[in-house]
Design an enzyme around this catalytic site. Structure first.
Site, PDB file in Angstrom:
ATOM      1  N   HIS A   1       0.908  -1.215  -0.009  1.00  0.00           N
ATOM      2  CA  HIS A   1      -0.019  -0.143   0.002  1.00  0.00           C
ATOM      3  C   HIS A   1       0.895   1.034   0.095  1.00  0.00           C
ATOM      4  O   HIS A   1       1.852   1.186   0.887  1.00  0.00           O
ATOM      5  CB  HIS A   1      -0.960   0.069   1.228  1.00  0.00           C
ATOM      6  CG  HIS A   1      -1.757   1.115   1.360  1.00  0.00           C
ATOM      7  ND1 HIS A   1      -1.284   1.993   2.348  1.00  0.00           N
ATOM      8  CD2 HIS A   1      -2.810   1.712   0.926  1.00  0.00           C
ATOM      9  CE1 HIS A   1      -2.125   3.260   2.236  1.00  0.00           C
ATOM     10  NE2 HIS A   1      -3.115   2.935   1.462  1.00  0.00           N
TER      11      HIS A   1
ATOM     12  N   HIS B   1       1.759  11.224  -2.095  1.00  0.00           N
ATOM     13  CA  HIS B   1       0.463  11.092  -1.370  1.00  0.00           C
ATOM     14  C   HIS B   1      -0.193  12.217  -1.659  1.00  0.00           C
ATOM     15  O   HIS B   1       0.051  13.283  -0.903  1.00  0.00           O
ATOM     16  CB  HIS B   1       0.696  10.559  -0.225  1.00  0.00           C
ATOM     17  CG  HIS B   1      -0.251  10.130   0.711  1.00  0.00           C
ATOM     18  ND1 HIS B   1      -0.547   9.782   1.988  1.00  0.00           N
ATOM     19  CD2 HIS B   1      -1.703   9.407   0.219  1.00  0.00           C
ATOM     20  CE1 HIS B   1      -1.643   9.288   2.431  1.00  0.00           C
ATOM     21  NE2 HIS B   1      -2.471   8.957   1.072  1.00  0.00           N
TER      22      HIS B   1
END
Length: 583
Positions: free
Chosen positions: A118, A164
């Site tokens: 992830h 991110h």
């Protein structure tokens, strides 16, 4: 016997004898049982291998190789010292079978648990760490087969970065990540690598990504065309291939980035205080009483990964980019029944957060299992895990979820379980799901209480190696360490348990000699957890090593169990002597 000195105060020192490893009484009894006149012959060792170690196919040649590999032997065979050395020698007596890939690899991808990362590009926490190709390389070297990249326009909107979104993470260029994936994809395993893309791009940048991907991967890219697959191909047929998985995205909205930035503060407030190794793996027994709520607007989660993948969301998609997508992701509009509907004419990937899966499992457990028999389910950490911690992977595995996505750059008990699971099948990153998760006529109910199939008896004899790998004051400045071991099972709720030995004071070579029994209802999904800690009266107990071993590949008999550090890397010398019996 050597001695160690510890300073107590300026003028006073304490001296302790450093014990030498000595065979436990049960090992001496086994030696006497299979030896004559103080020596174990080739024939005696072969009988020991067959009867105690349960190696039914062991030959005299196998026994001779062991004797040849141990220096402490006589022409008559092994003496007690040589026998003990063989048992405690991890390279020739490991707890797991070392027969490489042995599962059937010809079934569709949906029939396998897949080693999944992830936010694979993050070096640390989810809010402010650097983005880099280094954690991607490290994951691939460990055998991870699914790499997740969040792709965004760069600051000048003319190229593509990986970061991110809506956080303070520093970006890395997409092309750098792609080149590193190509270089390291098949170092640890020849089975396919899936790149899951979380896409925040305009159509012109999607076209640029398509060009980067095709030029970087060339012939090893698996591109079946723009239509959804009717069935997933097998790992065997996709050896040394790269697969792209993403949703056909919505129109690009610059406002999305601004909205994400608003959420950063909230995520930070909700950060976990979980210690790196101190917090126990969450107990799945609590799922039975979880309150069911509407998960369509889960405030903790980003919803970029899954949205309606109908024609309305595809009209702005660059055609060359769409052709790259081999595994289509998407969440149909509607409730859980629509999300988990099985289409006989096409397969897809569905993503759920750990919280969404926990809620869905209460009312739709069997339906989730049925969905995962043909389709792929990806589970990802909830948004408030800003420290890059993880969750209990069994919640996904016992429902058939193939891609249980973990933050590989962190560490902790949940990640140790992930490492343990994928020691199976030669460490190739693909583990065939148990048959009961694939039966279409009798769908497995994860909540059902099942009868005990087998009982694992574990004897923890002793441990050694800490005085080689650690400074003598590492655990305690004033005396040798006080070690205890924890042994248990991670599995379905009925099987999950942890037990511990007594604490042995002031001893670098602890000899616990304790026996534990673990009844197992679903041994196929069970993982043996082993930890060693050093008791500290005034502070938090110190970490002394850990490992997790899949029960499905555990070898019976007396075995040398090497321990790892918090990050999952093996210590040079630290190991336990244990016995495993299925009764």
């Amino acid at each position: 016997m050597s001695k160690q000195t510890y300073r107590v105060c300026f003028c006073f020192r304490r001296r302790f004898r450093l014990a030498v490893s000595e065979a436990p009484e049960d090992i001496k009894k086994l030696f006497n049982q299979y030896s004559e006149n103080g020596f174990m012959s080739v024939d005696g060792l072969q009988r020991f291998l067959v009867e105690v170690q349960k190696e039914e196919k062991a030959t005299r040649e196998d026994a001779q190789k062991i004797i040849d590999s141990v220096k402490h032997f006589h022409r008559k065979g092994l003496n007690l010292e040589g026998f003990f050395k063989y048992l405690f020698f991890g390279d020739i007596n490991p707890p797991l079978a070392s027969h490489g890939v042995h599962h059937d690899m010809s079934a569709p991808l949906s029939h396998y648990f897949i080693y999944t990362g992830h936010n694979s590009y993050l070096t640390g926490n989810q809010l402010s760490s650097d983005c880099s190709d280094v954690p991607i390389i490290n994951a691939l070297k460990r055998g991870v087969r699914v790499i997740e990249l969040d792709i965004w326009p760069n600051s000048t909107k003319d190229n593509v970065d990986v970061l991110h979104g809506g956080t303070l993470t520093t970006p890395v260029e997409l092309i750098k990540c792609l080149r590193s994936i190509k270089e390291y994809a098949f170092v640890a395993s020849e089975y396919p690598v899936v790149i899951t893309l979380e896409d925040h791009l305009t159509p012109d940048l999607q076209a640029k990504v398509a060009e980067m991907v095709t030029q970087t991967f060339g012939d090893i890219l698996f591109s079946p065309g723009p239509e959804c697959l009717k069935e997933f191909p097998s790992p065997d047929s996709l050896k040394k291939r790269i697969i792209i998985s993403t949703k056909p995205p919505k129109e690009y909205l610059e406002a999305k980035e601004a909205k994400d930035k608003e959420n950063v503060t909230e995520r930070a407030k909700a950060g976990s205080d979980e210690e790196a190794w101190g917090k126990e793996v969450p107990d799945l027994k609590s799922l039975k009483s979880t309150r069911v709520t509407d998960d369509k607007n889960d405030s903790d989660e980003k919803d970029d990964d899954d949205t309606d993948d109908g024609e309305k969301s595809q009209h702005n998609l660059a055609p060359e980019y769409k052709r790259l997508i081999a595994i289509h992701a998407g969440k149909p509009k509607g409730g859980l029944d629509e999300c988990l509907a099985v289409d006989p004419d096409k397969v897809r990937r569905l993503s759920m957060s750990e919280q969404q899966l926990e809620k869905a499992a209460v009312t739709h457990g069997k339906q989730i299992v049925r969905f995962t028999q043909r389709n792929i389910l990806r589970v990802y950490p909830k948004g408030i895990r800003v420290d890059s911690s993880n969750y209990n992977p069994l919640i996904g595995w016992m429902h058939g979820a193939q891609m249980v996505a973990f933050n590989m750059q962190g560490y902790g008990r949940s990640l140790w379980l992930m490492h343990g699971m994928f020691k199976s099948n030669g460490g190739c990153g693909y583990v065939k799901k148990p048959d009961f998760l694939l039966k279409s006529d009798e769908v497995f109910d994860p909540k059902a209480r099942l009868p005990v199939k087998t009982t694992l008896r574990v004897t923890v004899f002793m441990g050694e190696g800490w005085h080689y790998d650690f400074k003598h004051t590492h655990f305690d400045a004033y005396s040798p360490p006080d070690f205890y071991a924890r042994v248990g099972i991670a599995g379905v709720p009925a099987d999950s348990v942890m037990k511990k030995t007594k604490t042995l004071e002031d001893n670098w070579v602890p000899s616990w000699d304790e026996v534990f029994e673990f009844p197992l209802t679903v041994p196929e999904l069970a993982i043996l957890r082993i930890e060693v800690h050093e008791y500290d009266m005034s502070e938090k107990d110190d970490f002394g090593g850990q490992t997790c071993l899949p029960i499905s590949e555990l070898r019976s008999g007396v075995r040398a169990v090497s321990l790892n550090n918090q990050k999952g890397d093996k210590y040079n010398s630290v190991k336990l002597l244990m016995r495993f019996e299925f009764v």
